[in-house]
Design an enzyme around this catalytic site. Structure first.
Site, PDB file in Angstrom:
ATOM      1  N   ALA B  47      46.215  46.030  39.313  1.00 12.90           N
ATOM      2  CA  ALA B  47      47.731  46.068  39.013  1.00 12.90           C
ATOM      3  C   ALA B  47      48.727  46.119  39.999  1.00 12.90           C
ATOM      4  O   ALA B  47      49.511  46.501  40.101  1.00 12.90           O
ATOM      5  CB  ALA B  47      47.896  47.319  38.075  1.00 12.90           C
ATOM      6  N   ILE B  48      47.863  45.458  41.559  1.00 14.82           N
ATOM      7  CA  ILE B  48      48.474  45.674  42.265  1.00 14.82           C
ATOM      8  C   ILE B  48      49.666  44.177  42.377  1.00 14.82           C
ATOM      9  O   ILE B  48      49.172  42.870  42.582  1.00 14.82           O
ATOM     10  CB  ILE B  48      47.660  45.532  43.138  1.00 14.82           C
ATOM     11  CG1 ILE B  48      46.952  47.086  43.183  1.00 14.82           C
ATOM     12  CG2 ILE B  48      48.445  45.863  45.282  1.00 14.82           C
ATOM     13  CD1 ILE B  48      48.132  48.517  43.757  1.00 14.82           C
ATOM     14  N   HIS B  50      50.012  42.287  46.259  1.00 14.18           N
ATOM     15  CA  HIS B  50      50.298  42.156  47.146  1.00 14.18           C
ATOM     16  C   HIS B  50      50.805  41.534  47.980  1.00 14.18           C
ATOM     17  O   HIS B  50      51.588  41.114  47.843  1.00 14.18           O
ATOM     18  CB  HIS B  50      48.898  41.548  47.582  1.00 14.18           C
ATOM     19  CG  HIS B  50      47.411  42.291  46.826  1.00 14.18           C
ATOM     20  ND1 HIS B  50      47.049  43.349  47.220  1.00 14.18           N
ATOM     21  CD2 HIS B  50      46.369  42.211  45.900  1.00 14.18           C
ATOM     22  CE1 HIS B  50      45.427  43.476  46.074  1.00 14.18           C
ATOM     23  NE2 HIS B  50      45.411  42.553  45.291  1.00 14.18           N
ATOM     24  N   VAL B 172      37.204  26.585  24.271  1.00 17.36           N
ATOM     25  CA  VAL B 172      36.719  25.074  23.756  1.00 17.36           C
ATOM     26  C   VAL B 172      34.837  24.805  24.766  1.00 17.36           C
ATOM     27  O   VAL B 172      34.524  25.563  25.668  1.00 17.36           O
ATOM     28  CB  VAL B 172      38.187  25.016  25.300  1.00 17.36           C
ATOM     29  CG1 VAL B 172      37.226  22.913  26.075  1.00 17.36           C
ATOM     30  CG2 VAL B 172      39.374  25.042  24.934  1.00 17.36           C
ATOM     31  N   ARG B 313      35.949  39.483  38.299  1.00 16.83           N
ATOM     32  CA  ARG B 313      36.633  38.164  39.434  1.00 16.83           C
ATOM     33  C   ARG B 313      36.212  37.251  38.837  1.00 16.83           C
ATOM     34  O   ARG B 313      35.087  37.270  38.990  1.00 16.83           O
ATOM     35  CB  ARG B 313      36.909  39.261  40.248  1.00 16.83           C
ATOM     36  CG  ARG B 313      38.109  40.664  40.996  1.00 16.83           C
ATOM     37  CD  ARG B 313      38.069  41.121  41.797  1.00 16.83           C
ATOM     38  NE  ARG B 313      36.779  42.209  41.485  1.00 16.83           N
ATOM     39  CZ  ARG B 313      36.577  43.314  42.448  1.00 16.83           C
ATOM     40  NH1 ARG B 313      37.391  43.241  43.834  1.00 16.83           N
ATOM     41  NH2 ARG B 313      35.630  44.054  42.531  1.00 16.83           N
ATOM     42  N   SER B 341      42.357  37.742  42.971  1.00 13.29           N
ATOM     43  CA  SER B 341      42.412  38.307  43.992  1.00 13.29           C
ATOM     44  C   SER B 341      42.852  37.766  45.043  1.00 13.29           C
ATOM     45  O   SER B 341      42.097  37.205  45.771  1.00 13.29           O
ATOM     46  CB  SER B 341      42.410  39.630  43.957  1.00 13.29           C
ATOM     47  OG  SER B 341      42.942  40.493  44.922  1.00 13.29           O
ATOM     48  N   CYS B 407      50.631  61.689  23.603  1.00 19.61           N
ATOM     49  CA  CYS B 407      49.903  61.555  24.585  1.00 19.61           C
ATOM     50  C   CYS B 407      51.096  60.411  25.342  1.00 19.61           C
ATOM     51  O   CYS B 407      52.282  60.948  26.430  1.00 19.61           O
ATOM     52  CB  CYS B 407      48.646  61.248  24.547  1.00 19.61           C
ATOM     53  SG  CYS B 407      47.320  62.318  23.699  1.00 19.61           S
TER      54      CYS B 407
END
Lengths: 114, 826
Positions: B47-48, B50, B172, B313, B341, B407
């Site tokens: 979730a960065i 960069h 596919v 990844r 990434s 929560c």
């Protein structure tokens, strides 16, 4: 015979022995209910059975219990009777859902208002 | 179906391409193999956003990282996705690594990324929690954080609003030239066929396979697995920046970073694995994450772990860069292959760039349409709304006043909106990721049954449809309108009247406190309950064994609860149900009344004023994540209380062959209940040397039915992709570490976790009450049950986890009496 009393959360460790003449002695208990439990576990062990019964027209089931403990050997018969039963609402706590459930002489009663 | 362009893959890259394409005069469809968008790497990554100092200058990675990073502010603002430029720090430990920082400085300069090196002192000043071993750091102010799946959902939703069609469960399998060579024909695994003039391959980890179907230039993607831990909401703001370590060949190393949701993410590992679907976490992997994170953050609080997960990844091995653009030998077949990434960061830029290439080749002009659809605010987030806005919304649609997830404070209205969206949720996971329902510290323990109910009603499906698999629920029936929930009587108004005692929670603790307060002479006593009926958790505890001390007889849970409900009714104490207390503000200097803000579907937001408050919110179960059980994350893993609710209240059986992890009382009770209901309970696994539940429950729930209790054992692997298929169990040594060679296997379809309870204290903390780290409840004076804040008392499992409800009632009665005394003397 060593056993754990299930009457209350204390869980006393009982020692229950049957003498040659048939008399039963219970030690290790800390209350009269414990002694009675130890004796019963040898002679005729019983359990409260709680469970669920189908409600007509609803997914939510009705919680029920045997009004008093039933012989251990009868538990599966009691469960079968619960499985077979269907109740109509409204129901109040204590209403008899199945009388003399599975021939135990004990009634199955509702444990919730619905 | 014949369209102009088909995008294959609905991850963040595919959705970005589709959104950018929607700006052109083209018919566009997205085919996705999974049942939702963001099913692959887009849902499980760091979730960065960069900064771009790490990518090798001149590569696509460097180019699109920097371009994408610059686009993030605008993209996230347009789509209303949270994004924060919190900056990144790369830590160096010692002179060797400090040299490596200089390499990064050079790369950053070549890539046009602003960075500076800061010394130890400055580093410690900015980040006091960083390890004293870190000697210097690279500071990159343009680094940021965002929510990757929210970005993907909103990108997809915007694309759909602009006319893009999304087709799910469309894996596919074949790509051939269409008849007459007019374009491409795509054949799916289920036989469906689609035709398009252009194809855009954004199939993530499988993008090499699609390319290799049509092109002689072959690529090979290896799945590089990364395991993560997520820590609970971090009120103290442990780190401001994203904390990296000096990168290695395998990636950017273990990072520790705040998330936009306020939690802390730790990870990932980097391990090349042969199986492109294997998203299991492993014991060794999680150990590596912990060790790596401790290097940055020696104080890593493992007690705050709420979940662990892994992502894959798409690492391309022949080129080692993003492969973007038209395949040389396959006209109008465009690739986005090997987008690992910084893929998330690059996605908006890749989308723009590819859409331009595709439209150029198709000769399509731009629509006179802003990319920003007016429909983009398709679900309101009540937790971020101002009180007036929220009140207005609840008045319009009462379901926005009904909190489902405690929560994360998510309402029924938000959940329904997420299901009804154009690219709506069709699975539990889909709702969870769109709304954060079940993502908080209880990880869905309480709200899962509710969620199943809402999803079933919205989609016209039986609850079982959502239990079997994490995947596909069949065709949606969006128009169906339901919502026949009952409301509790909303008794007291708020006006000028000040209550004597307001009780939060109508379980046994809250009702006992209210009854005692009334009996002690308190005048205005009010109970607020979030559930639709009073009674609390006892309603689902249908077994017997309650009340021996308090009522001198043995009752079932619902019977015990009813006794207190009756007592409250006899005394005329109003219980406001279906109402969630959101905030408690203690009386300020010179005031006498505490303000309690609550929300309900009918009443909207209300502020009650009261002289004293009794907290009686109870407790919650420890979720799976807190136990750090390795393995896959399939459907079929529940906490014991969730199973209890499903079976006893909702009439739903979760499975047939069950293993229970942990020997807490609820787990033991559920072993018997599931046996009674026809399931086979294979074993109860306890890591400690003795059961954590009461001995009598071991006897009457396990021994009576010959269910083995395996002490000093734990689950070391959970198996199954969509649904649990089995678990591995090992014996543990004195340090609770699994002993090699002791492994055994159980075939099961359900794993039930019974690993203890934690007091529920969000409100308590918000009210500024001092907490006791041992009990994890508020510090109280046992004589009065008073907390550190004058006028606020607490009773029951919110204080500490009790074995017996009788002691809950007893101590809560003390709290109720003390609250009444406080109110009458102030």
């Amino acid at each position: 015979m060593k056993m754990i009393c299930i009457n209350c959360p204390k869980g006393c460790e009982l020692d229950v022995e049957r003498a040659a003449d048939g008399t039963i002695t219970v030690t290790g208990h800390t209350c009269p209910r414990g002694e009675a439990y130890g004796r019963a576990e040898l002679e005729n062990p019983t359990r409260m059975v709680t469970g669920l019964v189908r409600v007509a027209g609803m997914r939510k089931p009705l919680p029920v219990k045997t009004k008093s403990p039933v012989p251990k050997g009868k538990i599966s018969d009691v469960l079968f009777a619960m499985h077979q039963a269907t109740v109509q609402l409204p129901v109040k706590i204590g209403d008899v859902i199945v009388a003399d459930v599975a021939g135990t002489g004990i009634d199955l009663v509702a444990t919730a208002n619905m | 179906m014949k369209t102009d362009a088909i995008v294959i893959g609905a991850g963040v890259v595919g959705c970005s391409v589709a959104r950018s394409l929607s700006r052109y005069n083209l018919n566009v469809a997205v085919l996705e193999a999974g049942s939702d968008v963001a099913e692959g790497a887009s849902k499980a990554n760091s979730a960065i956003v960069h900064a771009g100092f790490d990518a090798k200058p001149g590569t696509n990675k460097a180019k699109f990282n920097v371009l994408g990073n610059r686009m993030f502010e605008d993209t996230c603002r347009e789509l209303k996705v949270p994004f924060r430029r919190n900056g990144s720090l790369v830590l160096a430990f010692g002179p060797e690594e400090e040299k490596a920082l200089q390499d990064l400085v050079a790369k950053a300069a070549a890539n046009g990324v602003p960075v500076e090196v800061i010394g130890q002192e400055e580093l410690r000043r900015r980040e006091p929690n960083v390890s004293p071993e870190a000697t210097a750091a690279l500071w990159a102010p343009t680094g940021g954080i965002c929510c990757p799946y929210e970005l993907t959902f909103r990108t997809a939703e915007n694309a759909a609003a602009n006319g893009v069609e999304f087709v799910f469960d469309a894996k596919v399998e074949k790509i051939v030239r269409a008849e007459g060579d007019t374009g491409w024909k795509v054949v799916c695994a289920d036989g469906r066929e689609f035709e398009a003039r252009a194809l855009v391959n954004c199939a993530g980890i499988h993008s090499d396979e699609l390319n290799n179907l049509v092109s002689a230039t072959k690529y090979a993607i290896e799945a590089r697995r990364g395991e993560y831990l997520m820590l609970d909401r971090d009120e103290d703001g442990t780190f401001a920046a994203t904390m990296f370590q000096v990168p290695s060949k395998m990636g950017k190393g273990i990072l520790v970073s705040p998330t936009v949701d306020g939690t802390v993410i730790v990870g990932p590992t980097a391990e090349d694995i042969p199986d492109k679907e294997d998203k299991a976490t492993t014991y060794a992997g999680l150990e590596k994450v912990k060790a790596g994170a401790r290097r940055t953050y020696p104080g890593l609080p493992l007690g705050k772990v709420i979940t662990e997960f892994s992502g894959l990844r798409a690492h391309e091995t022949t080129v080692g860069d993003f492969i973007l653009g038209e395949a040389p030998d396959a006209p109008l077949f465009f690739n986005a292959v090997g987008v690992e990434s910084p893929g998330l960061t690059s996605a908006p830029a890749i989308g723009e760039w590819l859409a331009e290439k595709v439209s150029e080749r198709l000769g399509a002009s731009k629509k006179n349409l802003s990319l920003i659809s007016k429909d983009v605010s398709w679900w309101p987030k009540t937790s971020e709304m101002k009180p007036e806005e929220l009140s207005e919304l609840v008045a319009r649609d009462p379901s926005f006043g009904r909190v489902i997830c405690r929560c994360e404070s998510v309402t029924e209205g938000e959940i329904r909106a997420a299901i009804r969206a154009r690219v709506g949720a069709r699975t539990l996971d889909g709702v969870k990721r769109r709304t954060r329902t079940g993502m908080g510290r209880c990880q869905g323990g309480f709200c899962t049954p509710r969620l199943i109910e809402i999803l079933g009603a919205e989609l016209g499906l039986p609850p079982e449809a959502f239990l079997k698999s994490r995947k596909t629920a069949p065709a949606a029936l969006r128009e169906q309108e339901t919502g026949n929930w009952e409301l509790g009587a909303d008794g007291l108004g708020t006006g000028n009247r000040v209550l004597d005692v307001l009780v939060v929670g109508a379980g046994p603790a809250g009702l006992a406190a209210a009854v005692a307060a009334k009996d002690a002479g308190a005048k205005g006593v009010l109970v607020i309950e979030r559930d639709d009926a009073p009674g609390g958790i006892l309603q689902q505890c249908i077994h017997n064994g309650f009340g021996l001390h308090r009522f001198k007889e043995e009752l079932t849970g619902p019977e015990y609860a009813q006794r207190y409900v009756d007592m409250a009714v006899e005394r005329g104490i109003p219980v406001v149900c279906g109402t969630m207390v959101l905030d408690i503000s203690p009386a300020k200097e010179g005031e006498t009344a505490t303000s309690v803000t609550a929300m309900s579907p009918r009443g909207g937001l209300k502020v009650y004023r009261t002289k004293s408050v009794v907290l009686a919110m109870g407790c919650r179960e420890r979720p799976r994540g807190a136990l750090m059980t390795p393995g896959t994350r399939p459907a079929g893993v529940y906490t014991a209380g969730t199973v209890q609710r499903l079976v006893n209240m909702d009439g739903i059986m979760p499975g047939k062959r069950v293993v229970i992890l942990g020997s807490g009382d609820i787990g033991l009770i559920m072993a018997r209940r599931l046996t009674f209901s026809g399931a086979k309970v294979l074993a109860c696994i306890e890591i400690m040397k003795k059961s954590s539940g009461l001995m009598r429950n071991v006897v009457q729930c396990l021994n009576d039915y010959d269910i083995p209790l395996l002490l000093s054992h734990t689950v070391t692997d959970v198996e199954g992709r969509e649904h649990v298929t089995g678990v591995k169990v090992s014996q543990v040594d004195d340090e609770l570490k699994p002993i090699p060679g002791t492994e055994m296997h159980f075939d099961c379809d359900t794993l039930v976790l019974s690993c203890g309870l934690i007091p529920e204290n969000e409100l308590t903390k918000k009210a500024g009450v001092e907490m006791d780290p041992k009990t994890r409840g508020p510090k109280v004076d046992p004589k009065t049950m008073a907390t550190s804040v004058p006028g606020i008392f607490a009773g029951g499992n919110v204080v500490r986890v009790y074995d017996l409800v009788d002691w809950v009632s007893r101590d809560s009665e003390i709290a109720g009496r003390s609250a009444a005394e406080y109110a009458t003397s102030h």
